[in-house]
Design a protein around this motif. Structure first.
Motif, PDB file in Angstrom:
ATOM      1  N   LEU A 185      -0.837   3.092  88.888  1.00 31.02           N
ATOM      2  CA  LEU A 185      -0.035   2.404  87.876  1.00 31.02           C
ATOM      3  C   LEU A 185      -0.927   1.788  86.795  1.00 31.02           C
ATOM      4  CD1 LEU A 185       2.479   0.641  90.283  1.00 31.02           C
ATOM      5  CD2 LEU A 185       2.773   2.795  89.056  1.00 31.02           C
ATOM      6  N   ALA A 186      -2.222   2.145  86.814  1.00 29.16           N
ATOM      7  CA  ALA A 186      -3.154   1.619  85.820  1.00 29.16           C
ATOM      8  C   ALA A 186      -2.812   2.197  84.443  1.00 29.16           C
ATOM      9  CB  ALA A 186      -4.587   1.980  86.199  1.00 29.16           C
ATOM     10  N   ASP A 197      -5.032  -0.991  88.882  1.00 29.72           N
ATOM     11  CA  ASP A 197      -6.122  -1.254  87.952  1.00 29.72           C
ATOM     12  C   ASP A 197      -7.262  -0.242  88.074  1.00 29.72           C
ATOM     13  OD1 ASP A 197      -7.077  -2.069  90.397  1.00 29.72           O
ATOM     14  OD2 ASP A 197      -7.613  -4.094  89.767  1.00 29.72           O
ATOM     15  N   MET A 198      -6.982   0.889  88.721  1.00 32.00           N
ATOM     16  CA  MET A 198      -7.969   1.965  88.850  1.00 32.00           C
ATOM     17  C   MET A 198      -7.240   3.257  89.170  1.00 32.00           C
ATOM     18  SD  MET A 198      -9.677   1.229  92.614  1.00 32.00           S
ATOM     19  CE  MET A 198     -10.033  -0.481  92.298  1.00 32.00           C
ATOM     20  N   SER A 199      -7.946   4.353  89.138  1.00 34.33           N
ATOM     21  CA  SER A 199      -7.338   5.645  89.450  1.00 34.33           C
ATOM     22  C   SER A 199      -7.041   5.739  90.942  1.00 34.33           C
ATOM     23  CB  SER A 199      -8.276   6.784  89.039  1.00 34.33           C
ATOM     24  OG  SER A 199      -9.401   6.831  89.908  1.00 34.33           O
ATOM     25  N   THR A 200      -6.170   6.663  91.294  1.00 33.40           N
ATOM     26  CA  THR A 200      -5.864   6.911  92.707  1.00 33.40           C
ATOM     27  C   THR A 200      -7.135   7.321  93.443  1.00 33.40           C
ATOM     28  OG1 THR A 200      -3.604   7.552  92.153  1.00 33.40           O
ATOM     29  CG2 THR A 200      -4.432   8.287  94.279  1.00 33.40           C
ATOM     30  N   LYS A 201      -7.924   8.184  92.844  1.00 33.08           N
ATOM     31  CA  LYS A 201      -9.165   8.652  93.464  1.00 33.08           C
ATOM     32  C   LYS A 201     -10.106   7.482  93.752  1.00 33.08           C
ATOM     33  CE  LYS A 201     -13.099  11.685  92.641  1.00 33.08           C
ATOM     34  NZ  LYS A 201     -13.731  12.611  91.713  1.00 33.08           N
ATOM     35  N   SER A 225       0.139   1.813  95.624  1.00 36.15           N
ATOM     36  CA  SER A 225      -0.149   2.299  94.269  1.00 36.15           C
ATOM     37  C   SER A 225      -1.207   1.414  93.645  1.00 36.15           C
ATOM     38  CB  SER A 225       1.101   2.233  93.383  1.00 36.15           C
ATOM     39  OG  SER A 225       2.116   3.044  93.871  1.00 36.15           O
ATOM     40  N   PRO A 226      -2.374   1.968  93.331  1.00 34.35           N
ATOM     41  CA  PRO A 226      -3.356   1.153  92.626  1.00 34.35           C
ATOM     42  C   PRO A 226      -2.834   0.818  91.236  1.00 34.35           C
ATOM     43  CG  PRO A 226      -4.079   3.439  92.754  1.00 34.35           C
ATOM     44  CD  PRO A 226      -2.818   3.334  93.548  1.00 34.35           C
TER      45      PRO A 226
END
Length: 134
Positions: free
Chosen positions: A127-128, A82-86, A79-80
Motif C-alpha cells: 500500500l506504499a 511503506d515499502m514494497s512487498t518484496k 500489506s506493507p
C-alpha cells in the motif's frame, strides 16, 4: 443488535515468542500477559470505544500442548504500507518467518510465509505510494 470482532486467538507453544514476532511485524505493543497467554494490539481496548464502533482487533497467543499438524484454515494477510512487498518479505524473513508452499503456485502477486511456529500468513500487495497498481 450486533457483535464486535474484538480478538483473534492463536494457539501456540510459546506465546512470548510469537507475540514478540507479531509485535515487530505490526508495530504493536503487549497489552496483557500471563503465564499462558499474551495479548498484543495497536490500541488499549476499553468498553466505551468497543461499544461506540468497530475497533482494530487485538491478537492473543494462547499456550496449548499440541503442535500444528495441518495447513491453517484461517490466516492473516498483511500489506506493507511503506515499502514494497518484496522488501517486506525480506524484513519478515529476517524477523524469523519462513517461506511456505501451500500449493499457491508461482507469480500469484503475494507471498506465503509462516511465523516462527509454522502458522501461515500472506504478504499481499504493498500500500506504499507508487507501489499499488489497483
Amino acid at each position: 443488535m450486533t457483535s464486535r470482532f474484538e480478538v483473534l486467538s492463536i494457539d501456540c507453544h510459546n506465546p512470548e515468542r510469537l507475540a514478540a514476532f507479531w509485535c515487530e511485524v505490526f508495530g504493536f505493543t503487549v497489552l496483557d500477559r500471563n503465564e499462558d497467554s499474551v495479548e498484543i494490539g495497536s490500541w488499549e481496548p476499553n468498553v466505551e470505544d468497543v461499544r461506540a464502533r468497530q475497533m482494530p482487533v487485538t491478537l492473543v497467543f494462547v499456550r496449548v500442548p499440541e503442535g500444528k499438524t495441518v495447513k491453517n484454515r484461517l490466516h492473516l494477510d498483511v500489506s506493507p504500507f511503506d515499502m514494497s512487498t518484496k522488501d517486506e518479505v525480506q524484513r519478515l524473513i529476517a524477523l524469523g518467518a519462513g517461506r511456505v508452499d501451500v500449493g499457491q503456485g508461482p507469480d500469484r502477486g503475494w507471498e506465503v510465509l509462516a511465523d516462527p511456529e509454522g502458522n501461515e500468513f500472506c504478504v499481499v500487495r504493498s500500500l506504499a505510494p507508487g507501489e499499488f497498481e489497483g
